[in-house]
Motif scaffolding. Sequence first.
Motif, PDB file in Angstrom:
ATOM      1  N   ALA A 146      17.859  12.446 -22.605  1.00  0.00           N
ATOM      2  CA  ALA A 146      16.417  12.262 -22.805  1.00  0.00           C
ATOM      3  C   ALA A 146      16.090  10.800 -23.083  1.00  0.00           C
ATOM      4  O   ALA A 146      15.096  10.256 -22.565  1.00  0.00           O
ATOM      5  N   GLU A 147      16.932  10.153 -23.910  1.00  0.00           N
ATOM      6  CA  GLU A 147      16.693   8.740 -24.189  1.00  0.00           C
ATOM      7  C   GLU A 147      16.846   7.894 -22.925  1.00  0.00           C
ATOM      8  O   GLU A 147      16.075   6.979 -22.669  1.00  0.00           O
ATOM      9  N   CYS A 148      17.877   8.218 -22.129  1.00  0.00           N
ATOM     10  CA  CYS A 148      18.067   7.494 -20.863  1.00  0.00           C
ATOM     11  C   CYS A 148      16.892   7.726 -19.916  1.00  0.00           C
ATOM     12  O   CYS A 148      16.449   6.811 -19.218  1.00  0.00           O
ATOM     13  N   ALA A 149      16.382   8.965 -19.877  1.00  0.00           N
ATOM     14  CA  ALA A 149      15.251   9.268 -18.999  1.00  0.00           C
ATOM     15  C   ALA A 149      14.012   8.493 -19.421  1.00  0.00           C
ATOM     16  O   ALA A 149      13.277   7.952 -18.579  1.00  0.00           O
ATOM     17  N   PHE A 150      13.754   8.433 -20.741  1.00  0.00           N
ATOM     18  CA  PHE A 150      12.581   7.697 -21.224  1.00  0.00           C
ATOM     19  C   PHE A 150      12.698   6.212 -20.891  1.00  0.00           C
ATOM     20  O   PHE A 150      11.761   5.585 -20.372  1.00  0.00           O
ATOM     21  N   GLU A 151      13.868   5.625 -21.174  1.00  0.00           N
ATOM     22  CA  GLU A 151      14.034   4.199 -20.902  1.00  0.00           C
ATOM     23  C   GLU A 151      13.936   3.922 -19.403  1.00  0.00           C
ATOM     24  O   GLU A 151      13.354   2.926 -18.976  1.00  0.00           O
ATOM     25  N   SER A 152      14.490   4.819 -18.598  1.00  0.00           N
ATOM     26  CA  SER A 152      14.399   4.654 -17.144  1.00  0.00           C
ATOM     27  C   SER A 152      12.950   4.731 -16.681  1.00  0.00           C
ATOM     28  O   SER A 152      12.530   3.999 -15.776  1.00  0.00           O
ATOM     29  N   LEU A 153      12.156   5.625 -17.293  1.00  0.00           N
ATOM     30  CA  LEU A 153      10.748   5.740 -16.940  1.00  0.00           C
ATOM     31  C   LEU A 153      10.004   4.441 -17.253  1.00  0.00           C
ATOM     32  O   LEU A 153       9.185   3.969 -16.453  1.00  0.00           O
ATOM     33  N   VAL A 154      10.296   3.836 -18.413  1.00  0.00           N
ATOM     34  CA  VAL A 154       9.678   2.559 -18.766  1.00  0.00           C
ATOM     35  C   VAL A 154      10.060   1.496 -17.736  1.00  0.00           C
ATOM     36  O   VAL A 154       9.216   0.709 -17.284  1.00  0.00           O
ATOM     37  N   TYR A 155      11.347   1.473 -17.335  1.00  0.00           N
ATOM     38  CA  TYR A 155      11.818   0.513 -16.342  1.00  0.00           C
ATOM     39  C   TYR A 155      11.038   0.694 -15.039  1.00  0.00           C
ATOM     40  O   TYR A 155      10.535  -0.277 -14.450  1.00  0.00           O
TER      41      TYR A 155
ATOM     42  N   ASP B 170       0.850  -1.189   0.000  1.00  0.00           N
ATOM     43  CA  ASP B 170       0.000   0.000   0.000  1.00  0.00           C
ATOM     44  C   ASP B 170       0.888   1.242   0.000  1.00  0.00           C
ATOM     45  O   ASP B 170       1.015   1.934   0.999  1.00  0.00           O
ATOM     46  N   HIS B 171       1.540   1.484  -1.132  1.00  0.00           N
ATOM     47  CA  HIS B 171       2.467   2.603  -1.267  1.00  0.00           C
ATOM     48  C   HIS B 171       2.033   3.491  -2.426  1.00  0.00           C
ATOM     49  O   HIS B 171       1.149   3.142  -3.211  1.00  0.00           O
ATOM     50  N   ALA B 172       2.696   4.651  -2.548  1.00  0.00           N
ATOM     51  CA  ALA B 172       2.422   5.571  -3.657  1.00  0.00           C
ATOM     52  C   ALA B 172       3.742   6.150  -4.152  1.00  0.00           C
ATOM     53  O   ALA B 172       4.667   6.376  -3.364  1.00  0.00           O
ATOM     54  N   ALA B 173       3.829   6.369  -5.440  1.00  0.00           N
ATOM     55  CA  ALA B 173       5.052   6.924  -6.036  1.00  0.00           C
ATOM     56  C   ALA B 173       4.682   7.884  -7.146  1.00  0.00           C
ATOM     57  O   ALA B 173       3.711   7.666  -7.880  1.00  0.00           O
ATOM     58  N   VAL B 174       5.462   8.954  -7.257  1.00  0.00           N
ATOM     59  CA  VAL B 174       5.315   9.907  -8.358  1.00  0.00           C
ATOM     60  C   VAL B 174       6.677  10.028  -9.042  1.00  0.00           C
ATOM     61  O   VAL B 174       7.700  10.234  -8.378  1.00  0.00           O
ATOM     62  N   ILE B 175       6.689   9.868 -10.370  1.00  0.00           N
ATOM     63  CA  ILE B 175       7.923  10.040 -11.146  1.00  0.00           C
ATOM     64  C   ILE B 175       7.855  11.390 -11.839  1.00  0.00           C
ATOM     65  O   ILE B 175       6.914  11.665 -12.600  1.00  0.00           O
ATOM     66  N   VAL B 176       8.812  12.246 -11.534  1.00  0.00           N
ATOM     67  CA  VAL B 176       8.919  13.568 -12.162  1.00  0.00           C
ATOM     68  C   VAL B 176      10.004  13.490 -13.225  1.00  0.00           C
ATOM     69  O   VAL B 176      11.137  13.073 -12.929  1.00  0.00           O
ATOM     70  N   VAL B 177       9.675  13.885 -14.464  1.00  0.00           N
ATOM     71  CA  VAL B 177      10.620  13.783 -15.576  1.00  0.00           C
ATOM     72  C   VAL B 177      10.971  15.183 -16.071  1.00  0.00           C
ATOM     73  O   VAL B 177      10.091  15.967 -16.452  1.00  0.00           O
ATOM     74  N   ASP B 178      12.269  15.493 -16.060  1.00  0.00           N
ATOM     75  CA  ASP B 178      12.781  16.784 -16.543  1.00  0.00           C
ATOM     76  C   ASP B 178      12.856  16.731 -18.066  1.00  0.00           C
ATOM     77  O   ASP B 178      13.546  15.883 -18.646  1.00  0.00           O
ATOM     78  N   THR B 179      12.146  17.633 -18.764  1.00  0.00           N
ATOM     79  CA  THR B 179      12.159  17.672 -20.234  1.00  0.00           C
ATOM     80  C   THR B 179      12.700  18.993 -20.763  1.00  0.00           C
ATOM     81  O   THR B 179      12.380  19.407 -21.866  1.00  0.00           O
ATOM     82  N   SER B 180      13.536  19.657 -19.977  1.00  0.00           N
ATOM     83  CA  SER B 180      14.118  20.922 -20.433  1.00  0.00           C
ATOM     84  C   SER B 180      15.190  20.656 -21.486  1.00  0.00           C
ATOM     85  O   SER B 180      15.576  19.514 -21.734  1.00  0.00           O
ATOM     86  N   SER B 181      15.705  21.729 -22.113  1.00  0.00           N
ATOM     87  CA  SER B 181      16.643  21.581 -23.218  1.00  0.00           C
ATOM     88  C   SER B 181      17.947  20.936 -22.796  1.00  0.00           C
ATOM     89  O   SER B 181      18.633  20.308 -23.616  1.00  0.00           O
ATOM     90  N   SER B 182      18.327  21.047 -21.513  1.00  0.00           N
ATOM     91  CA  SER B 182      19.565  20.421 -21.063  1.00  0.00           C
ATOM     92  C   SER B 182      19.461  18.895 -21.033  1.00  0.00           C
ATOM     93  O   SER B 182      20.465  18.202 -20.886  1.00  0.00           O
ATOM     94  N   MET B 183      18.255  18.387 -21.193  1.00  0.00           N
ATOM     95  CA  MET B 183      18.027  16.936 -21.171  1.00  0.00           C
ATOM     96  C   MET B 183      17.862  16.357 -22.573  1.00  0.00           C
ATOM     97  O   MET B 183      17.407  15.222 -22.728  1.00  0.00           O
ATOM     98  N   GLN B 184      18.229  17.136 -23.595  1.00  0.00           N
ATOM     99  CA  GLN B 184      18.072  16.650 -24.958  1.00  0.00           C
ATOM    100  C   GLN B 184      19.064  15.533 -25.246  1.00  0.00           C
ATOM    101  O   GLN B 184      20.076  15.369 -24.568  1.00  0.00           O
TER     102      GLN B 184
END
Length: 769
Positions: free
Chosen positions: A116-125, A98-112
Amino acid sequence: LEQARQEIERLAAENSVLQEALSATQAAWSVASGRAAGAVSELSSAFEETVFPVNKWTRRKADVAGSSLFLPGLIKAVSSDWNYKKIWARKLAGGRRDHAAVIVVDTSSSMQGHLAECAFESLVYVLGALDQAGVDQVAVVQCGREVRVLKRFADPLDAVTQFLVMHHMHNVDDCRTNDAEGVECALNLLATSSARGAKRVFVLSDGFSSAPWKHTSILRRANGDSGGRVTDVVGVGVGYDRLRVERAYGKWVRVAIPAALPEALRALFDDDDNAAGDGITGSDLTPTAFASGHAQGQHLDEVLRDATAVFEKLEDEMDSQRTAKLISGGAPGQVTVDLCFVLDLSGSMKPFINFIKQDVRNIIGGIVPHIEKEIAGLDLQMRCAAVGFRDTAPTFEVVDFLDVGKVKRTAGGEVCKPFAFEGAQQDAGGATFLERVGAFSAFGGGDLPEDVGDAILRAASLEWKSRARLMMIVTDAPGHGDLNVDIARFPDDKPGQTGKAQAAMQALGQAKVEPFFGRVRQAEMRGGTVVTAAPTARLEEQLAVCYQALPSSNGKQLSVINLFDAAAVDAVRNHFIFCLDESGSMGGTPWSDLNAAWARFRAARLADQGGEDVCTVIQFGSSARVTHNCQSIRTMPNSFQYGGGGTRFIPPLQTSVGFIEQGSYKPILVFMTDGECGDDPNPTFDTIIPKLRARQGKAVGIAFRTSGSRLKTMMDRGNYSTKFAADAASLSGVFAEVAAGASATESLASRVAEEVSKHVRNRLVVDFL
């Protein structure tokens, strides 16, 4: 967000371009999920064991032994003058998280680019691992110039959610990084959550902020400085490019690739005394030469060129770790398993269904004690259901989930054999699961192809409750339409049917059920080459493709188990060798009666899905003649031409020998006469008996309007039965009885219990324990 979801769903119904975009999104997500299957499973274990463990302090049970007192039990013991003995506490694990989690993803230009690809794949994981770990309340927030909620706790991870996430992650905002507002939004979402366990925020970012002073203020709120509840905010930096999450977050992990996240998070949360500023980096696994080369601006390809030097230490560490921890979520406790059997009950399954029904008990009995022995202290509870199906019936024989109870043991703790169960749950009619399944019978079905897809859909709608959800599909028949391996071989009354496999697998994906297929009939091989495909080959192929495309499959393939030995299954296919008396006394009405009895036999075999049977007809009087040679029962006529002559048994017996030894089918010799013979057939029949037994065959004698003493004497030499028919009606009944008895076999070597229980045990240990 709700308006956006509704608008996308409305437009998708009208716009083919958007429909294609949603399909492409699902395909891309499935590819990423499939590529990450192993890492997702490992990350799920890390979540269960350290990040989102079961709340052991609130999950305790009274016991007669333990290391700490159980207060309710102690009170009961005192009030009962110590007649109640369970005063100690036993910790339980393995329940719902009975837990809760929020994933915040940075999509600013420094993450291009690479980040960005690593962030997307990590989000899928992370999303896949949280789903596997049983964390139901998960939200996703995007932060760049704008802050957007892309998924709320109640939203499913469907095509629309995947589309929203991918669309906004690949449409980069400007250089601003409103990460403070993103974290604040995540904290506000968690404040609305009803979860009683841990609430955590994971920020996929490079650590750069447009308002660091505001960022610090928000993190203080998360730490409870304002009198609120403490919420972990973890900065997650993934990639080879410049990262500074350690400067922005009190708790942080920094890894080079998404697959390294499990060990990093495990190390971060393993220590309950983590203080502010704690973090885990992957630099310990990287030689100094790698760090300095990267700092000088080398391209990633150049850095990775010398893979031996870069990953030498990592290889040494992996080489030293030979064991895997299989129990997730801390100490073993109670684990519940849902197992559903989807069984073909049509006529072609008659030789097999009795073995399967008998072995359902052994399957269940073989799973529970074995796992409880391997994992000490584990309390494994089995809930079982069954859906029996036939092609011609509009309804199914359904047994919804019932607790099968505990395996009985002796006073010494040994499992009773044969397996028996106590405390089994009963349905409204007072029957247990095993009693309901024991009443199943195989008959009918019409054409051989079956509506397997509809049966799977029905099973997916049952009351699935456990985290471990498994379905066993057993059939010897192809599906209709696009699931039919060979329409010429298996005539189909629904040749245009399509899409059933995809609909069935999608239903299982939504119910989070893992299927596996029990193959009854295998392909015919010759010299290592497939000569004749298995009847279910196309069905298995389509189910496998559709299952693997599901995000919930995590890249796993559909498991297929050969339930029976191929040689024994081949013996179930019948070769009927009819020796029919056409002597002078059989002329006229008796011959017409024989033709009527044969027609009834043929209709009964076709109705009972004996369409793969072959028939040889030897008509005899003073001599013997072969009128039909190994012909499919489907193309056989409904009557035979009369010949005439005397009555001798030796010619048809000698002629039958070559057919008994022909092919791989089981020979069934049917010898019908209306009189006594003028020769001694016993020596000839004595040579036939071992040939029949060598092929798992049998013989049956039919005496029509005669005492049949010579025929009975001959059949008795092989312990074969002789049936008597006084008139046309009884002759027809005897032929029908022979047709029904042809499906029975005592030689079929069943491996059902062994193979299925072994597969289920492996899946439970690897995926859920």
